[in-house]
Design a protein around this motif. Sequence first.
Motif, PDB file in Angstrom:
ATOM      1  N   ARG A   1       0.823  -1.216   0.000  1.00 25.66           N
ATOM      2  CA  ARG A   1       0.000   0.000   0.000  1.00 25.66           C
ATOM      3  C   ARG A   1       0.853   1.260   0.000  1.00 25.66           C
ATOM      4  O   ARG A   1       0.379   2.315  -0.417  1.00 25.66           O
ATOM      5  CB  ARG A   1      -0.952  -0.012   1.193  1.00 25.66           C
TER       6      ARG A   1
ATOM      7  N   LEU B   1       0.983   3.913  -2.951  1.00 28.75           N
ATOM      8  CA  LEU B   1      -0.271   3.930  -3.714  1.00 28.75           C
ATOM      9  C   LEU B   1      -0.709   5.381  -3.878  1.00 28.75           C
ATOM     10  O   LEU B   1      -0.817   6.118  -2.897  1.00 28.75           O
ATOM     11  CB  LEU B   1      -1.365   3.136  -2.995  1.00 28.75           C
TER      12      LEU B   1
ATOM     13  N   ALA C   1      -6.829   0.328  -1.224  1.00 26.65           N
ATOM     14  CA  ALA C   1      -5.845  -0.239  -0.304  1.00 26.65           C
ATOM     15  C   ALA C   1      -6.442  -1.237   0.679  1.00 26.65           C
ATOM     16  O   ALA C   1      -5.789  -2.208   1.041  1.00 26.65           O
ATOM     17  CB  ALA C   1      -5.156   0.887   0.472  1.00 26.65           C
ATOM     18  N   ASP C   2      -7.695  -0.980   1.104  1.00 26.97           N
ATOM     19  CA  ASP C   2      -8.245  -1.755   2.208  1.00 26.97           C
ATOM     20  C   ASP C   2      -9.650  -2.315   1.972  1.00 26.97           C
ATOM     21  O   ASP C   2     -10.220  -2.910   2.874  1.00 26.97           O
ATOM     22  CB  ASP C   2      -8.249  -0.888   3.470  1.00 26.97           C
TER      23      ASP C   2
ATOM     24  N   VAL D   1       1.727   3.275   6.747  1.00 29.04           N
ATOM     25  CA  VAL D   1       0.644   2.338   6.998  1.00 29.04           C
ATOM     26  C   VAL D   1       0.747   1.862   8.441  1.00 29.04           C
ATOM     27  O   VAL D   1       1.767   1.296   8.842  1.00 29.04           O
ATOM     28  CB  VAL D   1       0.716   1.125   6.036  1.00 29.04           C
TER      29      VAL D   1
ATOM     30  N   ARG E   1      -3.727   5.280   7.982  1.00 30.91           N
ATOM     31  CA  ARG E   1      -2.846   5.499   6.836  1.00 30.91           C
ATOM     32  C   ARG E   1      -2.526   6.982   6.811  1.00 30.91           C
ATOM     33  O   ARG E   1      -3.431   7.815   6.915  1.00 30.91           O
ATOM     34  CB  ARG E   1      -3.532   5.130   5.507  1.00 30.91           C
TER      35      ARG E   1
END
Length: 136
Positions: free
Chosen positions: A10, A13, A53-54, A87, A92
Amino acid sequence: MTDPRSTDPRLGLTVTHRRYVPHAHAHYGGDLVDGAYTLGLFGDVATEVAIRADGDEGLLAGYSEVRFLAAVQAGDVLEASCEVVRVGRRSRELRCWADVVARAEPSRGASAARVLDPPLRVVEAVATLVVPGADS
């Protein structure tokens, strides 16, 4: 041993949205737009970062730094971006920036505009995005 946080996929990103700033958002003389407009764009970009990302929309919890560097005007085309720079378990850290990539030029005509090369950086920020933990 390698720190697992340094290899988190991540990190780095980056998501970018581009939007035309309509004249309806001009609140001040000279067709200036308030800074909250760009912060709203950062919220939209951060939402996409969280989804990518999640797998969740997450919540943009706040800003630890915001710098307004230049004016945003009605008729601008803004490019707003956020990059994941840290992260944590549920948070984040995002580096956010917004650039004017095109600007209206009403002095040349009612619909005149030009592409800015290079783009004009108008806002920089550091934001915290919170997503549900793995145990939720």
